[in-house]
Design an enzyme around this catalytic site. Structure first.
Site, mmCIF file in Angstrom:
data_model
loop_
_atom_site.group_PDB
_atom_site.id
_atom_site.type_symbol
_atom_site.label_atom_id
_atom_site.label_comp_id
_atom_site.label_asym_id
_atom_site.label_seq_id
_atom_site.Cartn_x
_atom_site.Cartn_y
_atom_site.Cartn_z
ATOM 1 N N HIS A 215 -22.026 3.885 8.215
ATOM 2 C CA HIS A 215 -22.582 5.047 7.503
ATOM 3 C C HIS A 215 -23.658 5.780 8.327
ATOM 4 O O HIS A 215 -23.594 6.981 8.509
ATOM 5 C CB HIS A 215 -23.227 4.599 6.179
HETATM 6 O O1 RIB Z 1 -25.134 3.140 1.324
HETATM 7 C C1 RIB Z 1 -25.215 2.922 2.708
HETATM 8 C C2 RIB Z 1 -26.637 2.921 3.165
HETATM 9 O O2 RIB Z 1 -27.344 1.833 2.574
HETATM 10 C C3 RIB Z 1 -26.782 2.714 4.684
HETATM 11 O O3 RIB Z 1 -27.931 3.381 5.121
HETATM 12 C C4 RIB Z 1 -26.973 1.229 4.799
HETATM 13 O O4 RIB Z 1 -27.712 0.869 5.970
HETATM 14 C C5 RIB Z 1 -27.812 0.937 3.583
HETATM 15 O O5 RIB Z 1 -29.162 1.240 3.909
#
Ligand code: RIB
Ligand code: CA
Length: 308
Positions: A240
């Site tokens: 992500h």
């Molecule tokens: O939902 C994904 C996010 O939540 C990313 O930033 C992951 O590292 C967690 O922090």
């Protein structure tokens, strides 16, 4: 481009940090750690581990341990330390003395030009920065964040983790940016779900020197751990946070739409949802899709350059 990265490493954060530290077009002024995936003690140590792994001189500041209005909420998919899967050397250095919010304020006000603020964890540090030092808003050129979604969440049917952990902070941030007409780029789950590295990519990356082996080891842990939660994928893992750095360097790899954004801060079932209104387009550029194959080529080329 001058950048500050607020982060809760976290294995996908680690990939974003590796890219931010080694992408030649970016000048990373500060890594500010926030409690999120794991405690801020661990997220700060992980940020420092990565700076030392790559032999860089980027300062690391430790920030907020707790959300504004509720207890911390951590997640298991990054392991106990937050970066399980690779045995990092002992930390040699130390954090900057000030709290991350103060370090962010100083770095932004002392930068020779407007700073791009990137946030890939809960927005507690950023909300307090805006409340304590509103003068920074005229020294930022934009906020690029991983969080929220214009469709389903990953912590509840409606809420994505970074927003879910601190909805009040997220609302402060979106509201402040809108009031000051500060451009925001939202890398939400609706797009980041497409940011998949497959187990085949892990093998390719593992061949790309010491940095590739370290990241591939982390990804393998993340993939196996993710099999136990709803965001699991047979093919690989969703990185992500990397999408925020990819956007800075290659915005042309992304499709976007303008919107306005509010956060549900009620105590109801939709708490932490990002309410994204495309019919009231304002300062928020919401990513819709990305060319994941081009992002992978960019990441692999970057890792190859580190080792050359
Ligand atoms: O939902 C994904 C996010 O939540 C990313 O930033 C992951 O590292 C967690 O922090
Ligand atoms: Ca994160």
């Amino acid at each position: 481009m001058y950048v500050i990265l607020d982060t809760d490493p976290g294995i996908d954060d680690a990939c974003a940090i590796a890219a931010a530290l080694n992408e030649p077009s970016l000048h990373l002024l500060l890594l500010s750690a926030v409690g999120g995936n794991v405690s801020v003690e661990n997220t700060a140590k992980n940020a420092l581990r990565l700076v030392e792994f790559f032999g860089k001189e980027v300062p690391v500041a430790k920030g907020c341990s707790h959300p504004l209005m509720q207890e911390p909420r951590h997640t298991a998919v990054h392991g106990e330390t937050g970066m399980s899967g690779y045995d990092f050397p002992q930390i040699r250095g130390s954090f900057v003395e000030e709290h991350a919010v103060i370090a962010m304020w100083k770095a932004i006000m002392q930068a020779p030009e407007a700073v791009t603020l990137v946030a890939v964890g809960p927005l507690t540090n950023v909300a307090l920065l805006f409340r304590m030092y509103p003068e920074v808003l005229t020294h930022l050129d934009r906020l690029v964040l991983m969080g929220g979604s214009d469709d389903r969440g990953n912590m509840t049917p409606y809420a994505e983790f970074n927003i879910y952990v601190d909805p009040e902070a997220a609302q402060v941030v979106f509201d402040t940016c809108e009031k000051h007409d500060l451009p925001v780029v939202l890398c939400g789950l609706n797009m980041t779900r497409q940011a998949v590295l497959t187990t085949g990519d892990f093998k390719d990356i593992d061949q790309l020197g010491r940095a590739g082996h370290m990241l591939a080891s982390l990804f393998s842990f993340f993939y196996k751990a993710s099999q136990t939660v709803g965001e699991n994928l047979d093919s690989g893992a969703r990185i992500h946070d990397l999408t925020t750095i990819a956007y800075l360097v290659h915005p042309e790899y992304f499709e976007t739409k303008q919107a306005s954004v509010m956060v549900d801060t009620t105590m109801g079932p939709a708490r932490g949802a990002t309410v994204i209104n495309y019919r009231k387009p304002k300062n928020v550029t919401v990513c819709q899709s990305l060319d994941n194959e081009k992002v992978k080529v960019w990441l692999k080329d970057l890792l190859r350059r580190i080792e050359s």
